[in-house]
Motif scaffolding. Structure first.
Motif, PDB file in Angstrom:
ATOM      1  N   THR A 120     -13.688  -1.447   7.415  1.00 34.33           N
ATOM      2  CA  THR A 120     -13.991  -1.661   6.004  1.00 34.33           C
ATOM      3  C   THR A 120     -14.916  -2.859   5.863  1.00 34.33           C
ATOM      4  O   THR A 120     -14.969  -3.722   6.736  1.00 34.33           O
ATOM      5  CB  THR A 120     -12.715  -1.892   5.180  1.00 34.33           C
ATOM      6  N   SER A 168       0.809  -1.211   0.000  1.00 37.33           N
ATOM      7  CA  SER A 168       0.000   0.000   0.000  1.00 37.33           C
ATOM      8  C   SER A 168       0.844   1.264   0.000  1.00 37.33           C
ATOM      9  O   SER A 168       0.335   2.349   0.213  1.00 37.33           O
ATOM     10  CB  SER A 168      -0.925   0.010   1.231  1.00 37.33           C
ATOM     11  N   LYS A 183      -6.760  -2.165   3.560  1.00 30.25           N
ATOM     12  CA  LYS A 183      -6.977  -0.851   4.181  1.00 30.25           C
ATOM     13  C   LYS A 183      -7.219  -0.995   5.673  1.00 30.25           C
ATOM     14  O   LYS A 183      -6.665  -0.230   6.481  1.00 30.25           O
ATOM     15  CB  LYS A 183      -8.161  -0.159   3.511  1.00 30.25           C
ATOM     16  N   THR A 241     -10.708   2.448  11.797  1.00 26.95           N
ATOM     17  CA  THR A 241     -11.099   2.121  10.427  1.00 26.95           C
ATOM     18  C   THR A 241     -11.903   0.827  10.407  1.00 26.95           C
ATOM     19  O   THR A 241     -11.501  -0.176  10.998  1.00 26.95           O
ATOM     20  CB  THR A 241      -9.853   1.970   9.538  1.00 26.95           C
TER      21      THR A 241
END
Length: 234
Positions: free
Chosen positions: A54, A36, A78, A52
């Motif tokens: 996802t 990434s 992510k 986070t």
């Protein structure tokens, strides 16, 4: 899905499987940072603070395909890059085609790739249920739909499947983008109540604002905008 990965079509999935295996031995962080690194050089985007989370939302109407695996991979990357959680919520509202066997097959293939979910139909979690059909049965969406109806941001549509198909076919024959024509958008309230009393099935549709332009800044395409009524409809 579980055969040896041929290059180049499934090379990305081979990377995913390697990263997934690394996760089980505590070696995820370096791999995630490496894959990434290009994304980290993109312009910063202001986001709300918080962990986070996802989500990958497969439809259990068949086997996991490469496109779905790609989406799951980047969603998982992510989450792990940010030290967050990767969720799976199964979109099984297509009752005619969804099967529990397909769901189990998709989850099994994701596990083979090493993309283990932190919350989902198998792992559980605090935001369940993780199947859309179960969330609908719980009534959480009905409550929200009632709020949209009361505020005037949605309306009931009593068009049958046959009527909608005829509208779609007519639009395509005329070379137009198929979209709902708003038959029930401004219907007589008394007629709506009559049909409700008769127990006729209906769909709750968003009342999309007319002549409304939506503009966003896309991290890949830049500034883009579109007319929601012309492109989406109710």
């Amino acid at each position: 899905m579980r055969a040896a990965c041929p290059a180049p079509l499934l090379s990305m999935l081979c990377v995913a499987r390697a990263l997934g295996r690394a996760a089980t031995s505590g070696g995820t962080a370096a791999g995630v940072r490496a894959i990434s690194s290009a994304a980290s050089r993109r312009p910063a985007v202001l986001m709300e603070e918080g962990p986070t989370r996802t989500r990958f939302a497969p439809s259990p109407t068949g086997s996991l395909h490469v496109g779905g695996a790609r989406t799951a991979l980047f969603s998982w990357l992510k989450a792990k890059q940010d030290g967050g959680d990767f969720l799976i919520r199964v979109e099984d509202t297509d009752t005619a085609r969804s099967t529990r066997e397909s769901e189990e097959s998709v989850l099994r293939d994701l596990a083979w790739l090493g993309l283990h979910h932190d919350e989902g139909p198998q792992a559980g979690g605090p935001k369940g249920p993780y199947r859309q059909s179960e969330r609908m049965v719980s009534g959480m969406y009905a409550e929200l739909a009632d709020k949209l109806l009361a505020s005037g941001h949605a309306y009931r549509c009593f068009c049958t499947a046959e009527e909608l198909e005829a509208k779609r076919a007519a639009a395509e024959a005329a070379g137009e983008n198929p979209k709902y024509d708003g038959t029930w958008r401004d219907a007589d309230p008394q007629e709506v109540e009559r049909r409700l009393a008769a127990g006729e099935p209906y769909t709750v549709r968003f009342k999309v604002p007319r002549a409304k332009q939506v503009a966003i800044t896309d991290r890949v395409r830049g500034d883009i905008s579109w007319d929601v009524e012309a492109t989406i409809g109710d």
